[in-house]
Design an enzyme around this catalytic site. Structure first.
Site, mmCIF file in Angstrom:
data_model
loop_
_atom_site.group_PDB
_atom_site.id
_atom_site.type_symbol
_atom_site.label_atom_id
_atom_site.label_comp_id
_atom_site.label_asym_id
_atom_site.label_seq_id
_atom_site.Cartn_x
_atom_site.Cartn_y
_atom_site.Cartn_z
ATOM 1 N N PRO A 1 1.078 -1.082 0.091
ATOM 2 C CA PRO A 1 -0.183 -0.116 -0.023
ATOM 3 C C PRO A 1 0.978 1.284 -0.202
ATOM 4 O O PRO A 1 0.623 2.141 -0.710
ATOM 5 C CB PRO A 1 -0.812 -0.150 1.204
ATOM 6 C CG PRO A 1 -0.756 -1.639 1.524
ATOM 7 C CD PRO A 1 0.423 -2.125 1.279
ATOM 8 N N LYS B 1 4.399 8.276 -11.798
ATOM 9 C CA LYS B 1 3.143 7.672 -11.330
ATOM 10 C C LYS B 1 2.374 8.748 -10.579
ATOM 11 O O LYS B 1 1.017 8.966 -10.716
ATOM 12 C CB LYS B 1 3.387 6.706 -10.521
ATOM 13 C CG LYS B 1 2.104 6.089 -9.839
ATOM 14 C CD LYS B 1 1.060 5.398 -10.651
ATOM 15 C CE LYS B 1 -0.045 4.872 -9.669
ATOM 16 N NZ LYS B 1 -1.231 4.257 -10.593
ATOM 17 N N LYS C 1 -4.337 8.796 -0.517
ATOM 18 C CA LYS C 1 -2.881 8.523 -0.348
ATOM 19 C C LYS C 1 -1.980 9.216 -1.556
ATOM 20 O O LYS C 1 -1.160 10.004 -1.506
ATOM 21 C CB LYS C 1 -2.354 7.321 -0.270
ATOM 22 C CG LYS C 1 -0.976 7.107 -0.072
ATOM 23 C CD LYS C 1 -0.455 5.593 -0.536
ATOM 24 C CE LYS C 1 -0.936 5.418 -1.988
ATOM 25 N NZ LYS C 1 -0.184 4.104 -2.424
HETATM 26 P P1 NAD Z 1 -4.232 -3.734 -1.423
HETATM 27 O O1 NAD Z 1 -4.347 -2.879 -0.128
HETATM 28 O O2 NAD Z 1 -5.389 -4.417 -2.036
HETATM 29 O O3 NAD Z 1 -2.965 -4.746 -1.331
HETATM 30 C C1 NAD Z 1 -1.799 -4.516 -0.715
HETATM 31 C C2 NAD Z 1 -1.511 -5.821 -0.110
HETATM 32 O O4 NAD Z 1 -0.315 -5.606 0.767
HETATM 33 C C3 NAD Z 1 -2.680 -6.147 0.991
HETATM 34 O O5 NAD Z 1 -3.327 -7.459 0.801
HETATM 35 C C4 NAD Z 1 -1.843 -5.950 2.288
HETATM 36 O O6 NAD Z 1 -2.228 -7.049 3.275
HETATM 37 C C5 NAD Z 1 -0.200 -6.458 1.911
HETATM 38 N N1 NAD Z 1 0.720 -5.966 2.987
HETATM 39 C C6 NAD Z 1 0.878 -4.763 3.497
HETATM 40 N N2 NAD Z 1 1.749 -4.692 4.248
HETATM 41 C C7 NAD Z 1 2.509 -5.945 3.994
HETATM 42 C C8 NAD Z 1 3.888 -6.760 4.433
HETATM 43 N N3 NAD Z 1 4.436 -6.089 5.340
HETATM 44 N N4 NAD Z 1 4.273 -7.740 4.131
HETATM 45 C C9 NAD Z 1 3.508 -8.443 3.153
HETATM 46 N N5 NAD Z 1 2.262 -8.055 2.655
HETATM 47 C C10 NAD Z 1 1.727 -6.785 3.110
HETATM 48 O O7 NAD Z 1 -3.612 -2.693 -2.371
HETATM 49 P P2 NAD Z 1 -3.886 -2.471 -3.978
HETATM 50 O O8 NAD Z 1 -5.096 -2.080 -4.558
HETATM 51 O O9 NAD Z 1 -3.521 -3.899 -4.518
HETATM 52 O O10 NAD Z 1 -2.662 -1.364 -4.167
HETATM 53 C C11 NAD Z 1 -1.234 -1.660 -3.904
HETATM 54 C C12 NAD Z 1 -0.261 -0.732 -4.487
HETATM 55 O O11 NAD Z 1 -0.706 -0.601 -6.088
HETATM 56 C C13 NAD Z 1 -0.683 0.615 -3.773
HETATM 57 O O12 NAD Z 1 0.437 1.505 -3.561
HETATM 58 C C14 NAD Z 1 -1.669 1.380 -4.917
HETATM 59 O O13 NAD Z 1 -1.453 2.761 -4.832
HETATM 60 C C15 NAD Z 1 -1.236 0.866 -6.205
HETATM 61 N N6 NAD Z 1 -2.050 0.796 -7.240
HETATM 62 C C16 NAD Z 1 -3.461 0.327 -7.113
HETATM 63 C C17 NAD Z 1 -4.130 0.200 -8.011
HETATM 64 C C18 NAD Z 1 -5.409 -0.284 -8.076
HETATM 65 O O14 NAD Z 1 -6.533 0.088 -9.126
HETATM 66 N N7 NAD Z 1 -5.960 -0.803 -7.000
HETATM 67 C C19 NAD Z 1 -3.862 0.800 -9.243
HETATM 68 C C20 NAD Z 1 -2.279 1.267 -9.634
HETATM 69 C C21 NAD Z 1 -1.611 1.409 -8.400
#
Ligand code: NAD
Length: 311
Positions: A68, A173, A248
């Site tokens: 995240p 980004k 964020k």
């Molecule tokens: P999400 O919250 O669904 O997934 C993040 C995962 O990381 C969670 O499952 C959480 O349990 C895990 N996590 C957190 N700390 C951890 C640790 N110390 N060790 C192992 N696992 C850990 O978030 P997402 O939507 O998949 O987004 C992830 C990243 O991608 C973010 O930075 C977001 O800004 C970026 N992003 C998301 C999207 C989208 O559409 N969701 C699009 C582009 C970019």
């Protein structure tokens, strides 16, 4: 070089990205702190690790993280049990998380000190892009590291860009997502105005798609239901890309803008608007539900706060 990849953070984005790597024949092992996500990964036939120590071994060619925030990347790479001290020297580290530029540079510097190659490689294209392996991927790091990463990145994305040195991937980004946050509000305002004017919203959407008001939120990810199949707005705003994540990213944009004295008045306003929506309890809801905040009184469509997605 072996085909072995460790993937850390298998949330909305990470899980489909890891699955695409597995489906392409790579040996992928995943880890997440959430047991819910571990169960989902098992259902997708991904090999899972119980902890970081059983994930990292001397055979690995790549570690990919999709976490995240900056504090999560910092913990995973540099924390007490940080992987930077554990991975083999010829392993390439790829952080796909969207995080602040400063943390990216800090992790990249520590990796260099350990003689390990690292890139920041945040993505855009949403969960649909992650599922279809059509993400845009913006890479910061050396050209040499970019070239090594390219075949792996191509299994998860369609357009892969080398944006510049370490931190530039996240810089690009952050610029992109500031526009996305603003244009999602703009699309919501236009479609809600159409509703208030009693013009068929489907018609206005069709017109805007081919007229000068077009944008990614209009053509791919409209903020109101009934316009494009498969979008979060057609699925009760299940992320998707959560409002918390957009907030964020706008905070990152505002912080970095201030530090370089860039003028971003709409970026600042957008941050206030998404912040308000989070405070109303919608942080786990897809960010396109911001249309609800804008036009609730004219179009009270169904929406929930996705509280059960908390983990
Ligand atoms: P999400 O919250 O669904 O997934 C993040 C995962 O990381 C969670 O499952 C959480 O349990 C895990 N996590 C957190 N700390 C951890 C640790 N110390 N060790 C192992 N696992 C850990 O978030 P997402 O939507 O998949 O987004 C992830 C990243 O991608 C973010 O930075 C977001 O800004 C970026 N992003 C998301 C999207 C989208 O559409 N969701 C699009 C582009 C970019």
């Amino acid at each position: 070089m072996s085909d072995k990849i460790a993937f850390i953070g298998i949330g909305n984005m990470g899980l489909p990205m890891a699955k695409n790597l597995m489906d392409a024949g790579k040996k992928v092992k995943v880890f997440d702190v959430s047991s819910l996500m571990i169960d989902k990964a098992k259902n997708e036939n991904l090999e899972v690790a119980e902890n970081i120590d059983s994930l990292i071994n001397q055979d690995l060619s790549f570690v990919i993280t999709m976490l995240p925030e900056g504090k999560n990347s910092e913990e995973v790479y540099l924390g007490e049990n940080g992987i930077i001290k554990k991975v083999p020297k010829n392993c390439l580290l790829i952080d796909c998380s969207t995080i602040d530029i400063e943390t990216s540079i800090k992790i990249g510097k520590k990796a260099r000190e350990e003689k390990i190659k690292m890139i920041d490689a945040p993505v855009s294209g949403g969960v649909m892009g992650a599922i279809k392996a059509t993400l845009n991927i913006m890479v910061g790091g050396t050209k040499e590291a970019f070239d090594i990463a390219l075949p792996i990145l191509k299994l998860m994305g369609k357009n892969i860009f080398h944006a510049g040195e370490t931190g530039c991937g996240n810089g690009a980004k952050i610029c992109n997502n500031m526009s996305l946050g603003i244009t999602m509000i703009a699309a919501s305002e236009s479609l809600m105005l159409a509703k208030r004017l009693n013009i068929d919203v489907k018609k206005v959407h069709e017109i805007m798609k081919s007229a000068s008001g077009n944008s990614w939120p209009i053509s791919v990810y409209p903020p109101v239901p009934g316009l494009i199949e498969g979008t979060p707005s057609n699925n009760n705003y299940r992320p998707g890309f959560s409002t918390a994540m957009m907030t964020k990213d706008l905070k990152l944009a505002n912080q970095i803008s201030k530090s370089v004295k860039a003028k971003t008045p709409l970026g600042e306003k957008a941050l206030t608007i998404y912040n308000d929506f989070c405070e109303k309890g919608y942080s786990n809801t897809d960010f396109s539900a911001i249309s609800k905040l804008i036009g609730d009184e004219v179009w009270n469509y169904s929406i929930d706060k996705n509280e059960e997605e908390d983990n």
